[in-house]
Design a protein around this motif. Structure first.
Motif, short mmCIF file in Angstrom:
data_model
loop_
_atom_site.label_atom_id
_atom_site.label_comp_id
_atom_site.label_asym_id
_atom_site.label_seq_id
_atom_site.Cartn_x
_atom_site.Cartn_y
_atom_site.Cartn_z
N THR A 81 0.83 -1.20 0.00
CA THR A 81 0.00 0.00 0.00
C THR A 81 0.86 1.25 0.00
OG1 THR A 81 -1.74 -1.17 1.20
CG2 THR A 81 -1.83 1.23 1.23
N VAL A 82 0.40 2.26 -0.72
CA VAL A 82 1.07 3.55 -0.80
C VAL A 82 0.09 4.64 -0.37
CG1 VAL A 82 2.18 5.24 -2.31
CG2 VAL A 82 2.58 2.81 -2.66
N THR A 83 0.54 5.54 0.50
CA THR A 83 -0.29 6.66 0.94
C THR A 83 0.38 7.96 0.51
OG1 THR A 83 -1.05 5.39 2.86
CG2 THR A 83 -1.39 7.77 2.91
N LEU A 84 -0.39 8.79 -0.21
CA LEU A 84 0.12 10.06 -0.70
C LEU A 84 -0.71 11.19 -0.10
CD1 LEU A 84 0.34 9.13 -4.50
CD2 LEU A 84 2.13 8.88 -2.78
N ILE B 88 5.29 4.14 1.66
CA ILE B 88 5.01 2.77 1.24
C ILE B 88 5.04 1.87 2.47
CG2 ILE B 88 5.74 0.89 -0.26
CD1 ILE B 88 7.30 2.95 -1.89
N VAL B 89 3.95 1.20 2.75
CA VAL B 89 3.86 0.29 3.90
C VAL B 89 4.32 -1.09 3.44
CG1 VAL B 89 2.35 -0.73 5.62
CG2 VAL B 89 1.93 1.60 4.83
N THR B 90 5.43 -1.55 4.02
CA THR B 90 6.02 -2.83 3.60
C THR B 90 5.72 -3.97 4.56
OG1 THR B 90 8.11 -2.28 4.72
CG2 THR B 90 7.88 -1.63 2.41
N GLY B 91 5.12 -3.69 5.73
CA GLY B 91 4.81 -4.74 6.70
C GLY B 91 5.00 -4.26 8.13
#
Length: 367
Positions: free
Chosen positions: A230-233, A280-283
């Motif tokens: 997931t990506v948060t902008l 970017i959420v990687t875990g």
């Protein structure tokens, strides 16, 4: 009292008086030191679960941007039906070229096709009548062969005329530039009345108005990113959420970076070309964290202060990671359980005397 008694009594009184004064001075100095010591509060470095993220910046781009042009040269634009920002549907006529000559050529081709079809029909009827007469031995076999050849030639002429008609119709269709897909016009490079050349870009179309976010990541960052993350902008007071659809399979040999591509199904206020920072959420994982207020930035580095047994501040350089909910990850420089100064850290220097109090009292003292 005798004189010899006074001789030893007076010195003793003087010694006692000096001792009393010295003790009072020492007590006064201690009280003054305590009063001048800065009131601070402490907090331990603690391990906690933290969402592992990568913070990086990149541009918002069109997922697929089509460059549209015509296949005819030397034709003048007679109608321009769209403008920048307009939504168009697949098959919609975007612009038209001068097609008067093409209309005339198409009409001639249609007439030639009808003429050839008529000749083919007549040749077919003649062959049928000749076949009946040949069966009754009323005409020779060679005459029937001539009728058959005439019919075959008429069929070939019809096919040729049909191909010419199709070619003229195709040329006529080229005089209209139609949208190859649904989308938004992002650029217009032509004006009505302009004479255009084949292959030149006239319009640009963002297919389905679909946007994506692209970012360049270092080797280390790229290793922790995967398709589906997931990506948060954050932009325009709201968070636009996307998902990584593709990750560069390699890194550039010069910059040592790779590219990630994130779909933005609901881009909101984002526009093509906007440069925005994304997370970017990687875990999830364990991280050693401390309150962000305890970190002091000096000389371009991050420091924290600890308190030794002599109630003196000791500065220590640390390497920080990500920040979340008022706490900062410590990658290097601290161990779990070590106490760091929180309130009052920004006013301390190496070796300063401190007085450890509760957090509220330390804030009041700082004010």
């Amino acid at each position: 009292m005798r004189v010899d008694s006074l001789r030893w009594y007076v010195p003793v009184l003087m010694v006692l008086s000096l001792a009393a004064c010295g003790g009072a001075d020492k007590k006064s100095e201690d009280e003054s030191g305590q009063a001048s010591a800065l009131a601070v509060s402490l907090a331990p470095a603690q391990a906690q679960r933290m969402a592992r993220t990568v913070l990086v910046s990149g541009p918002v781009s069109a997922f697929e941007e089509m460059q549209l042009g015509v296949e005819l040269s030397g034709q003048r634009v007679t109608a321009l039906n769209v403008d920048v920002g307009q939504w168009v549907k697949k098959g919609q006529v975007l612009l038209e070229l001068d097609h008067r000559t093409l209309d005339s050529e198409l009409a001639q081709a249609d007439a030639s096709l009808r003429q050839a079809q008529t000749a083919q029909e007549l040749a077919g009827l003649n062959y049928e009548r000749g076949a009946k007469l040949a069966a009754e031995k009323l005409i020779s076999a060679s005459s029937l062969d001539e009728l058959r050849a005439t019919r075959t030639d008429a069929e070939a002429q019809t096919a040729t005329a049909r191909a010419r008609r199709d070619s003229a119709k195709l040329q006529r269709d080229f005089a209209e530039l139609r949208a190859p897909a649904d989308g938004v016009i992002s650029k217009r490079l032509v004006q009505p009345g302009q004479v255009v050349a084949a292959g030149s870009e006239l319009l640009r179309l963002i297919r389905d108005n679909r946007l994506e976010w692209r970012a360049e990541l270092s080797e280390a960052q790229l290793a922790g990113v995967a398709v589906g993350n997931t990506v948060t902008l954050p932009y325009g007071g709201q968070d636009v959420v996307g998902r990584i659809r593709a990750v560069s399979p390699g890194v550039d040999s010069q910059t040592r970076t790779g590219t990630i591509y994130a779909d933005l199904p609901a881009p909101g206020a984002l526009k093509q070309g906007v440069y925005v920072e994304g997370r970017i959420v990687t875990g999830d994982g364990q991280a050693l964290t401390i309150p962000s207020a305890s970190i002091v930035q000096r000389d371009g580095h991050s420091y924290v202060f600890l308190v030794d047994d002599k109630q003196q501040a000791q500065r220590r350089r640390v390497r920080t990671g990500q920040v979340t909910q008022g706490r900062t990850e410590i990658v290097e420089g601290l161990k779990a359980g070590e106490q760091v100064v929180v309130d009052g850290a920004g006013f301390l220097g190496e070796g300063d005397r401190v007085r450890v109090v509760a957090a509220a009292a330390a804030k009041a003292g700082a004010r």
